[in-house]
Design a protein around this motif. Structure first.
Motif, PDB file in Angstrom:
ATOM      1  N   GLY A  10      -8.353  48.347  21.442  1.00  0.00           N
ATOM      2  CA  GLY A  10      -8.058  47.169  20.628  1.00  0.00           C
ATOM      3  C   GLY A  10      -6.730  47.297  19.922  1.00  0.00           C
ATOM      4  N   GLY A  11      -6.276  46.195  19.342  1.00  0.00           N
ATOM      5  CA  GLY A  11      -5.098  46.207  18.493  1.00  0.00           C
ATOM      6  C   GLY A  11      -3.829  46.700  19.155  1.00  0.00           C
ATOM      7  N   GLY A  36     -14.597  47.543  24.823  1.00  0.00           N
ATOM      8  CA  GLY A  36     -13.169  47.311  24.660  1.00  0.00           C
ATOM      9  C   GLY A  36     -12.338  48.056  25.677  1.00  0.00           C
ATOM     10  N   LEU A  37     -12.741  49.287  26.000  1.00  0.00           N
ATOM     11  CA  LEU A  37     -11.997  50.087  26.976  1.00  0.00           C
ATOM     12  C   LEU A  37     -11.983  49.436  28.345  1.00  0.00           C
ATOM     13  N   GLU A  38     -13.144  48.987  28.793  1.00  0.00           N
ATOM     14  CA  GLU A  38     -13.217  48.390  30.124  1.00  0.00           C
ATOM     15  C   GLU A  38     -12.402  47.097  30.194  1.00  0.00           C
ATOM     16  N   THR A 186      -4.387  42.824  13.904  1.00  0.00           N
ATOM     17  CA  THR A 186      -5.309  43.523  14.795  1.00  0.00           C
ATOM     18  C   THR A 186      -6.746  43.312  14.319  1.00  0.00           C
ATOM     19  N   PRO A 187      -7.722  43.684  15.148  1.00  0.00           N
ATOM     20  CA  PRO A 187      -9.128  43.510  14.740  1.00  0.00           C
ATOM     21  C   PRO A 187      -9.562  44.409  13.586  1.00  0.00           C
ATOM     22  N   ALA A 288      -7.056  42.481  21.466  1.00  0.00           N
ATOM     23  CA  ALA A 288      -5.909  43.083  20.787  1.00  0.00           C
ATOM     24  C   ALA A 288      -5.609  42.400  19.458  1.00  0.00           C
ATOM     25  N   HIS A 289      -5.935  41.103  19.364  1.00  0.00           N
ATOM     26  CA  HIS A 289      -5.568  40.326  18.181  1.00  0.00           C
ATOM     27  C   HIS A 289      -6.709  40.239  17.177  1.00  0.00           C
ATOM     28  N   GLY A 290      -6.320  40.153  15.900  1.00  0.00           N
ATOM     29  CA  GLY A 290      -7.281  39.883  14.850  1.00  0.00           C
ATOM     30  C   GLY A 290      -7.419  38.384  14.640  1.00  0.00           C
ATOM     31  N   THR A 291      -7.737  37.989  13.416  1.00  0.00           N
ATOM     32  CA  THR A 291      -8.013  36.578  13.109  1.00  0.00           C
ATOM     33  C   THR A 291      -6.855  35.893  12.398  1.00  0.00           C
TER      34      THR A 291
END
Length: 329
Positions: A10-11, A36-38, A186-187, A288-291
């Motif tokens: 992530g991120g 998230g990895l997959e 980021t998340p 990758a992105h947060g809110t």
């Protein structure tokens, strides 16, 4: 090229893995969250690279070592290692349990130490390779409500400087560099353990993780520099801390609590990835992105100037000083 990215689910780590994939790299992705990895591995492949998902907790040295060996067995010698993985707790220092603080340190500081040692054990005999440490403006300047994270980033800074001088002493062709990040969308603000009464938020200006990823890729290509700074806010913070640290202390004491919270109550049931990944096997992919997409910038003029080898102009210096003055006002 074989690249290892920690915190790749992530991120910033995810955006960085994708950026290397777009260059046709073979990317080994290290993180705990399998969902998230997959998804990140799929994005690397879609971008044009090869991907290997390796569910690993960077706090476990032996597991990181085994993951690196598997990456080399499948992809060949590791040429670039990027440390990004971290965890943290939002809250006042006295609200954080000693076990929680220890866990943050094991992941966010020792995770970098483990990754760096594993990379060096492979790179030094070959006398080539690059290690990139993902830093922060908070590696230079502590702020309230993030004592565990700031402590880890300060530790990474000192570790990086010590290691770099040792490699220079030896005349090694293995290079290490560090990239200091600003606030990034980021998340983490939705999954970092929190003791705050309100939802956590980054302090503007906020940048998209792709901005950070471009900086990390650039640093991997140009590792001769000791460190890079991304974002006007990072430059302004470092200058303000150097010019008037006591004034900045008082400013942050007055504004640092409110500026890091949205004003909305925190969901008591929000995920927390301190002990277990929020994007684990039975969890969801956070991306990758947060809110904060509506507030985040996808360009960074300061780092554009660095990439194009332009020195700071008088206007650029004035802008940095203005940022410092704004922080200390």
């Amino acid at each position: 090229m074989t690249v290892v990215v920690t915190g790749a689910s992530g991120g910033i780590g995810r955006a960085t893995a994708r950026a290397f994939g777009a260059r046709g790299a073979k990317v080994a992705l290290i993180a705990r969250g399998e969902a998230g990895l997959e998804a990140a591995a799929d994005e690397v492949r879609a971008a044009g690279g090869a991907a290997l998902a390796l569910p690993v907790d960077v706090a476990d040295f032996a597991a990181v070592q085994a993951a690196a060996r598997r990456a080399e067995a499948e992809f060949g010698p590791i040429e670039v290692w990027v440390n990004v993985a971290f965890s943290s707790v939002f809250g006042e220092f006295t609200s954080i349990d000693p076990e929680e603080f220890k866990r943050v340190t094991e992941v966010s500081y020792l995770g970098y130490v483990h990754g760096t040692r594993v990379a060096l054990d492979l790179m030094l005999p070959r006398d080539r390779g690059v290690i990139v440490q993902t830093g922060s403006a908070l590696a230079k300047r502590g702020i309230p409500l993030q004592s565990a994270y700031c402590g880890a980033k300060h530790a990474i800074q000192g570790f990086h400087e010590s290691l770099r001088t040792e490699l220079l002493h030896k005349g090694s062709n293995v290079k290490v560099t560090m990239v200091h990040m600003p606030a990034v969308n980021t998340p983490q603000f939705g999954w970092v353990a929190s003791k705050l009464p309100q939802k956590a938020q980054p302090v503007p200006p906020i940048y998209q993780p792709e901005v950070a990823a471009r900086a990390l890729v650039y640093a991997a290509d140009h590792p001769g520099k000791r460190e890079y700074w991304v974002g006007a806010s990072t430059v302004g913070t470092l200058l303000a801390n150097r010019v008037a640290p006591g004034v900045l202390d008082r400013y942050l004491a007055r504004t640092g609590y409110k500026s890091q919270q949205t004003g909305e109550p925190r969901d008591p049931d929000q995920p927390a990835n301190l002990w277990e990944p929020a994007d684990g096997k039975d969890g969801r992919d956070f991306g990758a992105h947060g809110t904060f997409d509506d507030k985040a910038h996808d360009r960074n003029p300061q780092f554009w100037a660095v990439r194009h080898k332009k020195a700071l102009t008088a206007a650029g210096v004035a802008a940095a000083l203005a940022g410092a003055r704004a922080l200390t006002r």
